[in-house]
Design an enzyme around this catalytic site. Structure first.
Site, PDB file in Angstrom:
ATOM      1  N   GLN A  93       0.802  -1.214   0.000  1.00 22.39           N
ATOM      2  CA  GLN A  93       0.000   0.000   0.000  1.00 22.39           C
ATOM      3  C   GLN A  93       0.838   1.269   0.000  1.00 22.39           C
ATOM      4  O   GLN A  93       2.059   1.239   0.157  1.00 22.39           O
ATOM      5  CB  GLN A  93      -0.907   0.001   1.231  1.00 22.39           C
ATOM      6  N   HIS A  95       0.161   5.753   1.102  1.00 22.62           N
ATOM      7  CA  HIS A  95      -0.770   6.764   1.611  1.00 22.62           C
ATOM      8  C   HIS A  95      -0.478   8.103   0.942  1.00 22.62           C
ATOM      9  O   HIS A  95       0.687   8.412   0.644  1.00 22.62           O
ATOM     10  CB  HIS A  95      -0.614   6.933   3.123  1.00 22.62           C
ATOM     11  N   GLU A 111       3.843   8.175   8.504  1.00 23.15           N
ATOM     12  CA  GLU A 111       3.745   7.352   9.698  1.00 23.15           C
ATOM     13  C   GLU A 111       5.127   6.879  10.140  1.00 23.15           C
ATOM     14  O   GLU A 111       6.077   6.926   9.363  1.00 23.15           O
ATOM     15  CB  GLU A 111       2.804   6.152   9.454  1.00 23.15           C
ATOM     16  N   HIS A 168       4.749   0.426   1.028  1.00 22.90           N
ATOM     17  CA  HIS A 168       5.109  -0.368   2.208  1.00 22.90           C
ATOM     18  C   HIS A 168       4.095  -1.480   2.462  1.00 22.90           C
ATOM     19  O   HIS A 168       2.963  -1.435   1.980  1.00 22.90           O
ATOM     20  CB  HIS A 168       5.240   0.515   3.457  1.00 22.90           C
ATOM     21  N   ARG A 188      -4.443   0.628  -1.904  1.00 12.63           N
ATOM     22  CA  ARG A 188      -3.844  -0.709  -2.005  1.00 12.63           C
ATOM     23  C   ARG A 188      -3.394  -1.014  -3.423  1.00 12.63           C
ATOM     24  O   ARG A 188      -4.173  -0.883  -4.365  1.00 12.63           O
ATOM     25  CB  ARG A 188      -4.868  -1.785  -1.633  1.00 12.63           C
TER      26      ARG A 188
HETATM   27 ZN    ZN Z   1       0.362   2.138   5.948  1.00  7.54          ZN
END
Ligand code: ZN
Length: 292
Positions: A93, A95, A111, A168, A188
């Site tokens: 995936q 982001h 993140e 990742h 995804r």
């Molecule tokens: Zn993630």
């Protein structure tokens, strides 16, 4: 002021039961993938456990008592702190960043992960080997994910910083603490053709290819504190001054006291802005702070 949060659990295709067996958390099932311990995100808000604000959501507390958060300027609470138990692989995936997420009314999703436990020979996927967007798209179209992704072994104590746009996948056998911008947008690429309730989960190939960083950079193991501060702290007995916007703590080992409050592994708490608190340990915890 010390405020404890009641977390929200997420049952997932890939979840397990380690949040109960290692953290003693009261999980809803043996497929519990995530525990959102410090969250004001509408998809799962933590609430104040007790005291004068008992039962309040974190967003309500943040919006109406901003002095507790040092009058932080963000209109909505900016971070989300989770524990993740990957019993199976998570999807490959990416982001979106702030600019792309803004159109959807969200923060971007940078993140970071602190690995709490990794079973023997557990993998991590961060980044890819495509040198151009054309090459990337070709490998995606050919389903050549094993050649595309950058895969390596992971160990307890490892730290990774994942800027928005980084491809990742957390892999089976990983238990980790994640601190991220408050966002729940995931695109995804690939979900291993798995079924959930008889159906494949949706992919978002176009958006994912648009959002992914190409060429890639090597995995980052240093924290960039642009969006939040993040430290792992071990203390036995000390007075600590909270950050100007307050301290968010996740206890990851041990038990003891913070002021007069009993704390243990698996607790999520907040110490209001500029207050001083006394630790009586031994405690190992993550200390997370806001940035403006
Ligand atoms: Zn993630």
């Amino acid at each position: 002021m010390v405020i404890f949060f009641k977390p929200v659990f997420k049952e997932t295709l890939w979840g397990g039961k380690k949040l109960s067996t290692t953290f003693g958390l009261d999980i809803p099932s043996e497929k519990t993938g995530e525990c959102w311990g410090i969250s004001a995100h509408p998809n799962g808000e933590s609430t104040v456990l007790s005291g004068p604000y008992g039962g309040w959501s974190l967003s309500r507390l943040y919006e109406s008592n901003r002095e507790l958060f040092g009058h932080h300027p963000a209109e909505t609470f900016p971070i989300l702190v989770k524990l993740i138990d990957a019993q199976q692989d998570l999807s490959i995936q990416v982001h979106p960043d702030d600019a792309r997420a803004k159109a959807l009314g969200s923060f971007g999703k940078t993140e970071c992960w602190y690995i709490l436990d990794a079973e023997n020979q557990t993998d991590m996927v961060i980044g890819h080997h495509a040198s151009s967007r054309e090459a990337f798209v070709r490998m995606v179209e050919d389903n050549a994910y094993e050649a595309l992704v950058n895969r390596f072994k992971v160990h307890a104590g490892d730290f990774f910083y994942i800027p928005a746009g980084t491809l990742h996948a957390i892999c089976a056998g990983t238990l980790l603490l994640e601190v991220q911008q408050s966002s729940d947008i995931t695109y995804r690429f690939y979900d291993y053709d798995r079924l959930e309730n008889g159906k494949k989960r949706p992919l978002h190939l176009e958006a994912a290819i648009e959002a992914v960083t190409i060429p890639d950079q090597t995995p980052l193991t240093e924290h960039d504190d642009r969006y939040f501060g993040f430290d792992i702290v071990t203390r036995h007995r000390d007075p600590v001054k909270a950050d100007r916007y307050g301290d968010f703590l996740v206890v990851i080992e041990g038990e003891g006291l913070i002021d007069e409050h009993r704390v243990k592994k698996g607790d999520f708490l907040f110490i209001s802005a500029d207050s001083t608190y006394v630790i009586d340990g031994p405690l190992r915890y993550a200390r997370i702070t806001l940035r403006a």
